[in-house]
Scaffold this motif. Structure first.
Motif, PDB file in Angstrom:
ATOM      1  N   TYR A  79       0.894  -1.398   0.073  1.00 38.07           N
ATOM      2  CA  TYR A  79       0.024  -0.090  -0.008  1.00 38.07           C
ATOM      3  C   TYR A  79       0.916   1.299   0.168  1.00 38.07           C
ATOM      4  CZ  TYR A  79      -3.476   3.416   1.582  1.00 38.07           C
ATOM      5  OH  TYR A  79      -3.889   4.524   1.595  1.00 38.07           O
ATOM      6  N   ASP A  80       1.805   1.251   0.856  1.00 34.42           N
ATOM      7  CA  ASP A  80       2.744   2.490   1.060  1.00 34.42           C
ATOM      8  C   ASP A  80       3.507   2.933  -0.373  1.00 34.42           C
ATOM      9  OD1 ASP A  80       2.007   2.959   3.564  1.00 34.42           O
ATOM     10  OD2 ASP A  80       3.928   1.933   4.460  1.00 34.42           O
ATOM     11  N   GLU A  81       3.913   1.810  -1.201  1.00 32.05           N
ATOM     12  CA  GLU A  81       4.421   1.867  -2.462  1.00 32.05           C
ATOM     13  C   GLU A  81       3.479   2.655  -3.490  1.00 32.05           C
ATOM     14  OE1 GLU A  81       5.974  -1.937  -3.866  1.00 32.05           O
ATOM     15  OE2 GLU A  81       6.146  -2.462  -1.844  1.00 32.05           O
ATOM     16  N   ASP A  84       2.837   6.109  -2.467  1.00 31.55           N
ATOM     17  CA  ASP A  84       4.393   7.081  -3.077  1.00 31.55           C
ATOM     18  C   ASP A  84       4.260   7.263  -4.623  1.00 31.55           C
ATOM     19  OD1 ASP A  84       5.378   7.140  -0.616  1.00 31.55           O
ATOM     20  OD2 ASP A  84       6.659   5.409  -0.880  1.00 31.55           O
TER      21      ASP A  84
END
Length: 233
Positions: A79-81, A84
């Motif tokens: 998710y964080d990728e 970003d």
């Protein structure tokens, strides 16, 4: 809107039906195993695929400047990728573990109850989620979201599936035919039990919420949630 449907199972077909009824056009459907498709002509993409396909679908949308609504669960380690990448591409992205309007109200009730129960150490919290046998991940993304809402507002540190450990919320995952989704949060003491429960009667609530999110995100940039769509403070 011209909508691309990424994932054309039961949920995708329900979204298609409701979207057409609301005056939208489905210009692309991508079924399991299709990796090469042209997303560029879509105004928005709605992803209800499978965990193994979701990340590639989201990347494809963001790289082609297509806003993407994702309701696929089981891929959140990335998710964080995706956040970003969305920011790098100045794109638009909403992920929700559950797009049902009722479930998102349920999330807020769950958070408020967790705050109220924090000081009452005589109560132990537990959860149960029940879904159809075709659901690939366990616990459900909705159950994880509920657990996270409790953890943020209590002394619990994590959740655990089909087990019991100190300071962790036990989640029981049940798979049975033809159940769209039922989630129960229970606080139990030796004198009583407090339950809050959401029961989905069909897939239409999930589908309608995803379409409303797609309608809302047009013209916006950033990473959003259903709280933004529903203007829940």
């Amino acid at each position: 809107m011209q909508i691309a449907l990424l994932g054309y199972g039961k949920m995708g077909k329900t979204i298609e039906k409701l979207a057409i009824e609301r005056g939208h056009q489905i210009i692309l459907t991508v079924d399991k195993g299709q990796n090469d498709f042209d997303i560029s002509k879509a105004d928005v993409a709605i992803d209800f695929s499978i965990p193994d396909a979701a990340v590639n679908n989201i990347i494809t949308c963001l790289r082609n400047n297509v806003p993407v609504i994702s309701g696929t669960t089981g891929w959140l380690e990335h998710y964080d990728e995706m956040v970003d990448l969305c920011n790098q591409k100045d794109g638009a992205f909403i992920y929700a573990s559950n797009f049902s309007l009722g479930v998102n109200i349920f999330f807020e009730l769950n958070t408020q109850l967790a705050k109220m129960m924090k000081q009452l150490s005589q109560y132990n919290v537990s959860m149960e989620e029940i879904h159809h046998t075709q659901k690939l991940d366990a616990p459900s993304g909705t159950a994880i979201s509920l657990a996270e809402g409790i953890i943020e507002n209590s002394n619990y540190t994590d959740w655990v599936l089909d087990a019991e450990e100190d300071e962790k919320i036990p989640i029981k995952a049940v798979r049975t035919p033809d159940v769209p989704g039922t989630h129960t949060v229970s606080y139990t003491s030796h004198v009583d039990t407090i339950d809050i429960k959401h029961t989905a009667h069909n897939r239409q609530g999930f589908a309608l919420g995803a379409i409303i999110a797609a309608e809302w995100i047009i013209g916006k940039k950033g990473v959003f949630s259903m709280k933004d769509v529903l203007n829940i403070a």
